[in-house]
Design an enzyme around this catalytic site. Structure first.
Site, short mmCIF file in Angstrom:
data_model
loop_
_atom_site.label_atom_id
_atom_site.label_comp_id
_atom_site.label_asym_id
_atom_site.label_seq_id
_atom_site.Cartn_x
_atom_site.Cartn_y
_atom_site.Cartn_z
CD GLU A 309 -3.24 0.75 2.09
OE1 GLU A 309 -4.40 0.58 1.73
OE2 GLU A 309 -2.90 0.78 3.30
CG HIS A 340 5.36 -30.06 4.94
ND1 HIS A 340 6.03 -31.25 4.79
CD2 HIS A 340 5.88 -29.47 6.05
CE1 HIS A 340 6.90 -31.39 5.77
NE2 HIS A 340 6.83 -30.32 6.55
CE LYS A 458 -11.60 2.20 0.33
NZ LYS A 458 -11.08 3.17 1.28
O1 F6P Z 1 -8.90 1.22 1.96
C1 F6P Z 1 -7.62 1.27 2.50
C2 F6P Z 1 -7.60 1.81 3.90
O2 F6P Z 1 -7.86 3.18 3.89
C3 F6P Z 1 -6.30 1.52 4.62
O3 F6P Z 1 -5.29 2.43 4.30
C4 F6P Z 1 -6.70 1.54 6.04
O4 F6P Z 1 -5.78 0.94 6.91
C5 F6P Z 1 -8.01 0.78 5.95
O5 F6P Z 1 -8.59 1.19 4.71
C6 F6P Z 1 -8.98 1.01 7.07
O6 F6P Z 1 -9.27 2.37 7.22
P1 F6P Z 1 -9.94 2.94 8.54
O7 F6P Z 1 -9.01 2.67 9.67
O8 F6P Z 1 -10.13 4.40 8.28
O9 F6P Z 1 -11.25 2.22 8.74
#
Ligand code: F6P
Length: 488
Positions: A309, A340, A458
């Site tokens: 990331e 294994h 998303k």
């Molecule tokens: O979608 C990626 C992300 O933003 C990550 O960088 C982050 O750790 C995760 O989602 C969870 O985000 P949050 O802690 O804001 O729920």
């Protein structure tokens, strides 16, 4: 060559890059302002331009900074103490027995890895037994397993989300709200059964979490760097605040090593430069992370987020498209079991890879009978012997007559090792990887602290969901439309 630091050691011998060659490589690849940028990182002053904020996770390497973050009170330690002592009572007067951390990505991977790895370091013999569970996935998969074994009256939920807006987490929380309804009112639930951990205080308040149950951390702590902050609450609940503090001490010691050790003796810098060398000169696009101690089995998952990331990008710090290779694909698994399973391919498959072997040389087992202690010590040696042997074979290869017995070799690897796994050595190990990722980001001139590539998916998912829920008639492509039709 073996490099030692206070809590972590690195053997780079099987990288096959001698120190002069690495020095030359560093002279070419490390920018002139590296020292300045490193100092900025360690002081919390490195600027994350695209998100317009500084990067401050290194300021969290002290329990003092964690407990006072945002709320200005000793809330973190108080919550940990009460829950671990069985003094935190639910709304119907019963002590909390189960804690469920609901979070995803950085709000799950670090706390889960740390709680699992350090369980045996719990700093008291409190008779009250607190079980900590983790729920992350949007499909509710873990709720199927957890809800039937916990009781609403004795369960506390940590809603862990930096943004407090992640749909995966909110979907799990929504289902939990429905689940508690037959036993507790929403008011009862919120008053004693929920702790919020977030950088978004307003959202926690709007959700109805009482101020005393809100733990905050700075917006400038990136999600994948947040296990040192209040997001680490499940770790502290598992081992106690003092031991949690020792984990931070180990990370702090690694910060100091990263700041002060010369290039030849600098563990994160060696890891970073050798990683860039493998990526650019040897054209290896992946790194297998192979822990040989079961307590570190979640390390590969954690490092996938930390590294991929951060450095899986094709846009430079100034916003220009780049066409050179950047962060590798990180994968891996628990080494002894991998032997294994996927090791066949590693020893005799077609593909190039490099590896990080992670070993714990000794492990005490004081809670067992002497004979069992002896058996377990022997098993730890067995695991270390296998780690050393497979690492040799991957580097040197072997010829045994027929082609089917040919081991290709030439796969470069690091050996990261600690004498014993402790909260300190665990903290140092994770911080070393953080600094490796930072150094590589600087070398590749990219911003390791944003994650624009997670956004589009998303949004697209929301569009598909609208069609599934009958709120839209958008058509996508033949494949997607066929599945949508089948579901409807
Ligand atoms: O979608 C990626 C992300 O933003 C990550 O960088 C982050 O750790 C995760 O989602 C969870 O985000 P949050 O802690 O804001 O729920």
């Amino acid at each position: 060559m073996i490099i030692e630091s206070d809590f972590l050691n690195l053997d780079t011998t099987y990288q096959g890059v001698d120190i002069d060659a690495l020095r030359d490589f560093a002279a070419k690849r490390l920018p002139e302002n590296f020292d300045k940028l490193r100092t900025q990182l360690l002081r919390g002053e490195f600027y994350n331009a695209t998100e317009d904020r500084h990067v401050s996770h290194c300021l969290n390497r002290s329990i003092h900074n964690v407990v006072t973050a945002g709320n200005g009170k000793n809330r973190f330690c108080t919550i940990v103490r009460e829950l671990r002592a069985g003094k935190w009572l639910g709304a119907t007067g019963k002590p909390i027995k189960d804690v469920v951390n609901i979070g995803v990505g950085g709000s799950d991977l670090g706390p889960m890895m740390g709680s699992f790895a350090l369980k045996e370091f719990a700093d008291d013999n409190s008779l009250h037994h607190l079980s900590v569970h983790f729920v992350s996935s949007m499909d509710g998969g873990q709720l199927y397993a957890v809800l039937p074994i916990v009781d609403p009256e004795t369960t506390l939920f940590i809603i862990a989300s930096k943004s407090f807006g992640t749909i995966d987490t909110l979907a799990n929380v929504d289902t939990v709200r429905k689940w508690i309804e037959s036993t507790l009112t929403q008011e009862q639930w919120l008053s004693r059964h929920v702790i919020g951990v977030s950088a978004n205080n307003q959202a926690m308040t709007d959700f109805g979490i009482p101020p005393a149950q809100q733990l905050s951390f700075a917006e400038s702590v990136g999600g994948r760097f947040s296990l040192w902050s209040a997001i680490g609450l499940p770790i502290a609940l598992t081992i106690g605040s003092n031991q949690f503090g020792r984990m931070l001490d180990g990370a702090k010691a690694m910060d100091e090593h990263f700041a002060n050790a010369p290039l030849e003796q600098n563990i994160p810098m060696q890891m970073a430069l050798l990683g860039v060398y493998n990526r650019e000169v040897r054209e290896i696009n992946n790194l297998a992370v192979l822990p040989y101690d079961g307590r570190l089995r979640y390390l590969p998952n954690y490092l996938q987020q930390l590294d991929m990331e951060s450095n899986g990008k094709q846009c430079d710090f100034e916003g220009n498209a780049i066409d050179y290779p950047t962060g590798p694909i990180i994968w891996g698994g628990f080494g002894p079991n991998g032997q294994h399973a996927f090791f066949q391919h590693l020893h005799q498959g077609y593909d190039k890879f490099c590896a990080d072997f992670v070993a714990v040389l000794k492990r005490a087992a004081p809670d067992f009978e002497p004979a069992v202690q002896e058996g377990l010590a022997e098993q730890q040696r067995l695991a270390v012997a296998n780690c050393l042997a497979h690492r040799r074979l991957m580097w040197f290869g072997a010829e045994n007559g027929e082609a089917r017995n040919h081991y290709i070799g030439n796969h470069p690897s690091n050996l990261l090792f600690v004498d014993e796994l402790t909260p300190q050595s665990f903290g140092a190990l994770i911080a070393a990887y953080e600094h490796k990722v930072f150094t590589q980001g600087v070398i590749w001139n990219l911003n390791s602290f944003d994650q624009p590539g997670v956004e589009k998916g998303k949004k697209l998912a929301q569009e598909v969901l609208k069609v599934l829920d009958g709120q839209s008639a958008t058509e996508f492509d033949a494949s997607t439309d066929a599945i949508v039709k089948r579901l409807k």
